[in-house]
Write a protein that holds these residues in place. Sequence first.
Motif, mmCIF file in Angstrom:
data_model
loop_
_atom_site.group_PDB
_atom_site.id
_atom_site.type_symbol
_atom_site.label_atom_id
_atom_site.label_comp_id
_atom_site.label_asym_id
_atom_site.label_seq_id
_atom_site.Cartn_x
_atom_site.Cartn_y
_atom_site.Cartn_z
ATOM 1 N N LEU A 62 46.174 44.535 44.294
ATOM 2 C CA LEU A 62 45.040 45.355 44.706
ATOM 3 C C LEU A 62 43.687 44.711 44.429
ATOM 4 N N ASN A 63 43.625 43.765 43.500
ATOM 5 C CA ASN A 63 42.383 43.042 43.218
ATOM 6 C C ASN A 63 42.535 41.576 43.608
ATOM 7 N N PRO A 64 41.447 40.926 44.028
ATOM 8 C CA PRO A 64 41.521 39.492 44.325
ATOM 9 C C PRO A 64 42.032 38.711 43.117
ATOM 10 N N ILE A 65 42.758 37.630 43.375
ATOM 11 C CA ILE A 65 43.319 36.803 42.307
ATOM 12 C C ILE A 65 42.201 35.945 41.715
ATOM 13 N N LEU A 98 45.637 29.070 31.082
ATOM 14 C CA LEU A 98 45.036 29.445 32.358
ATOM 15 C C LEU A 98 45.576 30.825 32.713
ATOM 16 N N MET A 99 44.703 31.830 32.596
ATOM 17 C CA MET A 99 45.117 33.225 32.713
ATOM 18 C C MET A 99 44.450 33.893 33.902
ATOM 19 N N LEU A 100 44.959 35.059 34.249
ATOM 20 C CA LEU A 100 44.368 35.882 35.293
ATOM 21 C C LEU A 100 43.388 36.878 34.660
ATOM 22 N N ARG A 101 42.384 37.270 35.415
ATOM 23 C CA ARG A 101 41.440 38.263 34.897
ATOM 24 C C ARG A 101 41.233 39.386 35.913
ATOM 25 N N ASP A 102 40.951 40.553 35.371
ATOM 26 C CA ASP A 102 40.656 41.745 36.180
ATOM 27 C C ASP A 102 41.771 41.995 37.196
ATOM 28 N N VAL A 103 42.986 42.232 36.686
ATOM 29 C CA VAL A 103 44.137 42.411 37.575
ATOM 30 C C VAL A 103 44.409 43.897 37.823
ATOM 31 N N LYS A 174 44.556 52.703 47.152
ATOM 32 C CA LYS A 174 43.707 51.546 47.407
ATOM 33 C C LYS A 174 44.496 50.519 48.209
ATOM 34 N N PRO A 175 43.926 49.948 49.270
ATOM 35 C CA PRO A 175 44.687 48.986 50.075
ATOM 36 C C PRO A 175 44.893 47.669 49.335
ATOM 37 N N PRO A 176 46.018 46.994 49.566
ATOM 38 C CA PRO A 176 46.224 45.664 48.981
ATOM 39 C C PRO A 176 45.226 44.654 49.551
ATOM 40 N N ILE A 177 45.084 43.522 48.876
ATOM 41 C CA ILE A 177 44.175 42.490 49.357
ATOM 42 C C ILE A 177 44.715 41.895 50.664
ATOM 43 N N PRO A 178 43.851 41.579 51.620
ATOM 44 C CA PRO A 178 44.313 41.060 52.930
ATOM 45 C C PRO A 178 44.577 39.558 52.870
ATOM 46 N N VAL A 179 45.588 39.168 52.103
ATOM 47 C CA VAL A 179 45.870 37.749 51.882
ATOM 48 C C VAL A 179 47.345 37.473 52.129
#
Length: 222
Positions: A62-65, A98-103, A174-179
């Motif tokens: 749901l959030n950009p990577i 190397l981690m992900l943020r704001d997931v 919430k829509p998923p990211i369009p990727v």
Amino acid sequence: MEYTDKEFTLEVWGPMACFTRPEFKVERVSYDIITPSAARAIFEAILWKFAIRWQVTKIEVLNPIKWMSVRRNEVGATASPRSAGIFIEEKRQQKNALMLRDVHYRITAKLVYIPVDKRKGPQKHEPGADENPIKYYEMFERRAAKGQCFNQPYLGTRECSCDFRLVTPSDERKPPIPVDKDLGFMLYDIDFENNNEAMFYRATMCQGVVNVPEKDSEEVLR
């Protein structure tokens, strides 16, 4: 009696996450998205019993990577009964991660009911009079709706705790990211019943959605 496995959906989110790739031996490097095993662990943190197991079926991003690099302190030793303990100052190691943020993910999983004769553990010989999957469906819905959990859910590593909420059919989504992205081979889970064997699958994200195959599917490699 045959029962239909029921699907439940959770939204989970947190400020950071790390779903470690096993091919990196020293430094921690996260996969692009949550793994099925990490997603399963979130459902199990809310409800785990010998009579059920969780099968993740879909992951929606749901959030950009987004990425971040972190230097972490780790202990380079394991305590044992023979040792007097660990002096952390002597065994401390600094490693990059190397981690992900704001997931933010929306995860769907089936609650699979296990018949009494196929269970492992102390409960298999002592089923209750009301033994049926409906009580587990209701138990999970009640606990998830109230935000109850047996232990704090986390996103890959325990310092990456997360929040969650139960998603109902009437909720606005919430829509998923369009990727679209080929995520490559990803850790699927660990087969604890077969010498802790690692399982992998080829993860493909279509418009922010990753469909997860069944555990016994030919798409899951061992």
